[in-house]
Design an enzyme around this catalytic site. Structure first.
Site, short mmCIF file in Angstrom:
data_model
loop_
_atom_site.label_atom_id
_atom_site.label_comp_id
_atom_site.label_asym_id
_atom_site.label_seq_id
_atom_site.Cartn_x
_atom_site.Cartn_y
_atom_site.Cartn_z
N ASP A 142 0.78 -1.24 0.00
CA ASP A 142 0.00 0.00 0.00
C ASP A 142 0.82 1.28 0.00
O ASP A 142 0.26 2.37 -0.14
CB ASP A 142 -0.95 0.01 1.20
CG ASP A 142 -0.25 -0.34 2.52
OD1 ASP A 142 0.82 0.25 2.80
OD2 ASP A 142 -0.76 -1.20 3.25
N HIS B 182 6.45 -7.86 -1.50
CA HIS B 182 5.34 -8.22 -2.38
C HIS B 182 5.00 -7.11 -3.37
O HIS B 182 3.93 -7.13 -3.98
CB HIS B 182 4.11 -8.61 -1.55
CG HIS B 182 4.33 -9.83 -0.73
ND1 HIS B 182 3.54 -10.16 0.36
CD2 HIS B 182 5.27 -10.81 -0.80
CE1 HIS B 182 3.98 -11.29 0.91
NE2 HIS B 182 5.03 -11.70 0.21
#
Length: 250
Positions: free
Chosen positions: A105, A122
């Protein structure tokens, strides 16, 4: 009892010479970002699209971008919370050498942590990349292309396939980031886990590596983890209030 645990965490941080913070979804759910794996999470609503299918199928690429923009508003509105701010303070004062994160994010960077201090295992969903040449593409350009013009984005430089800069199922973990995370893990004397269930490997192996290399291990997570027995300190509490109190961030 809880205050005693927070004081113990505060002492561990004070005594550390070089700490590493490892974050998972739990720190970002407190900013309103849903956990992919939990009940009601994105993967309980959508079957994950495998990387190979994304590359091979225009239909799958369209579905992936449709999902991205259907759920993107939540990500765009999210702001760093007290936990992120506490991590940023420890980086700023030189106590934490790096932040290893499973999150995509970008909230650590938004909190003020320098991008070079954040190791994203990730990837990052706040921008896109060409799978062929690696060229970065901003989401506003992808949105214009896909939502407004109803066509799949392609790289302006080489014509390659464009995908969010995240690691999908079936896609290889990023070698450089994994190598950097390993180096930082072996160099630290305190490894702090914030909001990770520690079930996704190889990322979940870093706390074990740190502990076996002589570092102290602290785990702050709302639910117990499989590595709690390895840890020097475990706090099953909300991340933001707990870590914020320990670091002295409101």
């Amino acid at each position: 009892m809880a205050q005693d645990q927070i004081e113990a965490l505060r002492r561990m941080i004070a005594e550390a010479g070089r700490a590493v913070v490892f974050t998972g979804a739990g720190i970002s759910t407190e900013s309103g970002i849903p956990d992919f794996r939990s009940p009601g999470g994105i993967w309980t609503k959508y079957q994950p699209i495998m990387f190979q299918d994304f590359v091979a199928s225009e239909e799958m690429r369209r579905e992936a971008w449709r999902r991205k923009f259907a759920t993107d508003e939540t990500m765009r509105k999210a702001e760093p919370n007290r936990g992120h701010r506490a991590v940023e303070k420890l980086v700023r004062i030189g106590k934490v050498s790096s932040v290893i994160t499973q999150n995509i994010d970008g909230l650590h960077q938004a909190s003020g942590v320098p991008a070079e201090k954040v190791i994203e295992l990730h990837g990052n969903t706040t921008y896109a990349k060409c799978l062929d040449c690696g060229e970065r593409m901003e989401l506003d350009a992808v949105r214009q292309c896909f939502v407004v013009e109803d066509r799949l984005p392609v790289c302006e430089g080489c014509g390659g396939v464009v995908k969010t800069a995240t690691i999908s199922f079936g896609q290889a973990m990023p070698e450089q980031e994994m190598r950097r995370a390993q180096i930082e893990t072996l160099a630290c004397d305190l490894f702090i886990v914030l909001g990770s269930s520690l079930v996704v490997y190889p990322a979940a192996g870093f706390p074990i590596t740190a502990k076996r290399n002589g570092a102290r291990l602290a785990i702050i997570n709302r639910e117990p983890t499989e590595l709690d027995d390895f840890a020097d300190l475990v706090l099953n509490r909300e991340i933001g209030p707990t870590f914020g109190d320990a670091v002295g961030v409101n």
